[in-house]
Design a protein around this motif. Structure first.
Motif, mmCIF file in Angstrom:
data_model
loop_
_atom_site.group_PDB
_atom_site.id
_atom_site.type_symbol
_atom_site.label_atom_id
_atom_site.label_comp_id
_atom_site.label_asym_id
_atom_site.label_seq_id
_atom_site.Cartn_x
_atom_site.Cartn_y
_atom_site.Cartn_z
ATOM 1 N N ILE A 76 0.884 -1.160 0.000
ATOM 2 C CA ILE A 76 0.000 0.000 0.000
ATOM 3 C C ILE A 76 0.920 1.207 0.000
ATOM 4 O O ILE A 76 1.796 1.320 0.853
ATOM 5 C CB ILE A 76 -0.919 0.025 1.241
ATOM 6 C CG1 ILE A 76 -1.823 -1.204 1.253
ATOM 7 C CG2 ILE A 76 -1.739 1.312 1.280
ATOM 8 C CD1 ILE A 76 -2.671 -1.311 2.502
ATOM 9 N N GLU A 77 0.727 2.086 -0.953
ATOM 10 C CA GLU A 77 1.608 3.248 -1.063
ATOM 11 C C GLU A 77 0.794 4.530 -0.980
ATOM 12 O O GLU A 77 -0.253 4.633 -1.615
ATOM 13 C CB GLU A 77 2.358 3.205 -2.395
ATOM 14 C CG GLU A 77 3.289 2.023 -2.509
ATOM 15 C CD GLU A 77 4.085 2.031 -3.797
ATOM 16 O OE1 GLU A 77 4.228 3.110 -4.412
ATOM 17 O OE2 GLU A 77 4.561 0.958 -4.181
ATOM 18 N N PRO A 78 1.273 5.517 -0.204
ATOM 19 C CA PRO A 78 0.571 6.801 -0.143
ATOM 20 C C PRO A 78 0.798 7.599 -1.427
ATOM 21 O O PRO A 78 1.672 7.270 -2.233
ATOM 22 C CB PRO A 78 1.228 7.490 1.053
ATOM 23 C CG PRO A 78 2.578 6.881 1.147
ATOM 24 C CD PRO A 78 2.446 5.471 0.644
ATOM 25 N N LEU A 79 -0.018 8.625 -1.602
ATOM 26 C CA LEU A 79 0.181 9.522 -2.735
ATOM 27 C C LEU A 79 1.536 10.202 -2.609
ATOM 28 O O LEU A 79 1.963 10.554 -1.499
ATOM 29 C CB LEU A 79 -0.891 10.619 -2.745
ATOM 30 C CG LEU A 79 -2.272 10.239 -3.229
ATOM 31 C CD1 LEU A 79 -3.245 11.392 -2.985
ATOM 32 C CD2 LEU A 79 -2.235 9.889 -4.690
ATOM 33 N N PRO A 80 2.231 10.405 -3.707
ATOM 34 C CA PRO A 80 3.500 11.144 -3.617
ATOM 35 C C PRO A 80 3.245 12.593 -3.224
ATOM 36 O O PRO A 80 2.184 13.142 -3.496
ATOM 37 C CB PRO A 80 4.085 11.048 -5.025
ATOM 38 C CG PRO A 80 2.961 10.656 -5.908
ATOM 39 C CD PRO A 80 1.913 9.994 -5.069
ATOM 40 N N ILE A 81 4.221 13.194 -2.571
ATOM 41 C CA ILE A 81 4.130 14.602 -2.190
ATOM 42 C C ILE A 81 4.379 15.446 -3.439
ATOM 43 O O ILE A 81 5.359 15.211 -4.156
ATOM 44 C CB ILE A 81 5.179 14.940 -1.108
ATOM 45 C CG1 ILE A 81 4.908 14.130 0.159
ATOM 46 C CG2 ILE A 81 5.176 16.431 -0.796
ATOM 47 C CD1 ILE A 81 5.983 14.257 1.203
ATOM 48 N N PRO A 82 3.488 16.410 -3.728
ATOM 49 C CA PRO A 82 3.736 17.277 -4.889
ATOM 50 C C PRO A 82 5.106 17.945 -4.766
ATOM 51 O O PRO A 82 5.546 18.300 -3.676
ATOM 52 C CB PRO A 82 2.611 18.311 -4.822
ATOM 53 C CG PRO A 82 1.544 17.650 -4.012
ATOM 54 C CD PRO A 82 2.256 16.751 -3.042
#
Length: 168
Positions: A98-104
């Protein structure tokens, strides 16, 4: 169009256009007695909700009107079990990651060689199940015992132990 024992089969020509090449792809839709099979490289819908409902599997009593399994939500995200339409929740088996959204890029902070990692937000407690190591006595093998552990309780216990060590 042809008729077969498995149902009615027909082909739909779908044209994909590109600047350099025009290709045609055939698809097959088979209408069976108890199922519909869509055979294609890509299945696309332009709807917002995918409703999956099996009335025979619903719980007794009052249940939600809709069963929105997948929803293309207002934040341009994909939501499973929208509005908790499935009272039994969702079960994920065989999860590899499970991977979080990348930081802009504009929000990334780099301190030294460390880059800020994106956060994965989990609402509610976390429990995990593990098998305790086997206790092997001479000539007697014991089956491993499964144990469910609260991550919150475990962290509280560790913080308490660290505080006691710091007092020494």
């Amino acid at each position: 169009m042809s008729v077969s024992k498995t149902g009615i089969s027909h082909y739909i020509a779908v044209l994909f256009y590109s600047a350099k090449l025009e290709k045609a792809m055939s698809s097959d839709i088979i209408l069976g007695v108890a199922d519909v099979v869509i055979s294609a490289n890509v299945t696309k819908t332009t709807s917002t909700d995918f409703i999956l409902d099996a009335p025979s599997r619903r719980r007794q009593g009052k249940t939600p009107k809709y069963r929105r399994a997948l929803v293309h939500d207002a934040n341009d995200g994909l939501t499973l079990n929208f509005n908790q339409d499935y009272p039994g929740g969702i079960t994920l088996l065989g999860v590899a990651g499970i991977e979080p959204l990348p930081i802009p890029h504009a929000e990334q902070n780099v301190i030294g060689n460390l880059q800020k990692n994106p956060n994965l937000v989990i609402r509610g407690g976390i429990q995990f199940e593990w098998e305790e190591p086997q206790n092997v006595l001479v000539g007697v093998a014991h089956a491993p015992q499964k144990r469910t552990v609260s991550l919150q309780d475990m962290l509280a216990n560790l913080l308490d132990r660290v505080a006691k060590l710091e007092k020494r």
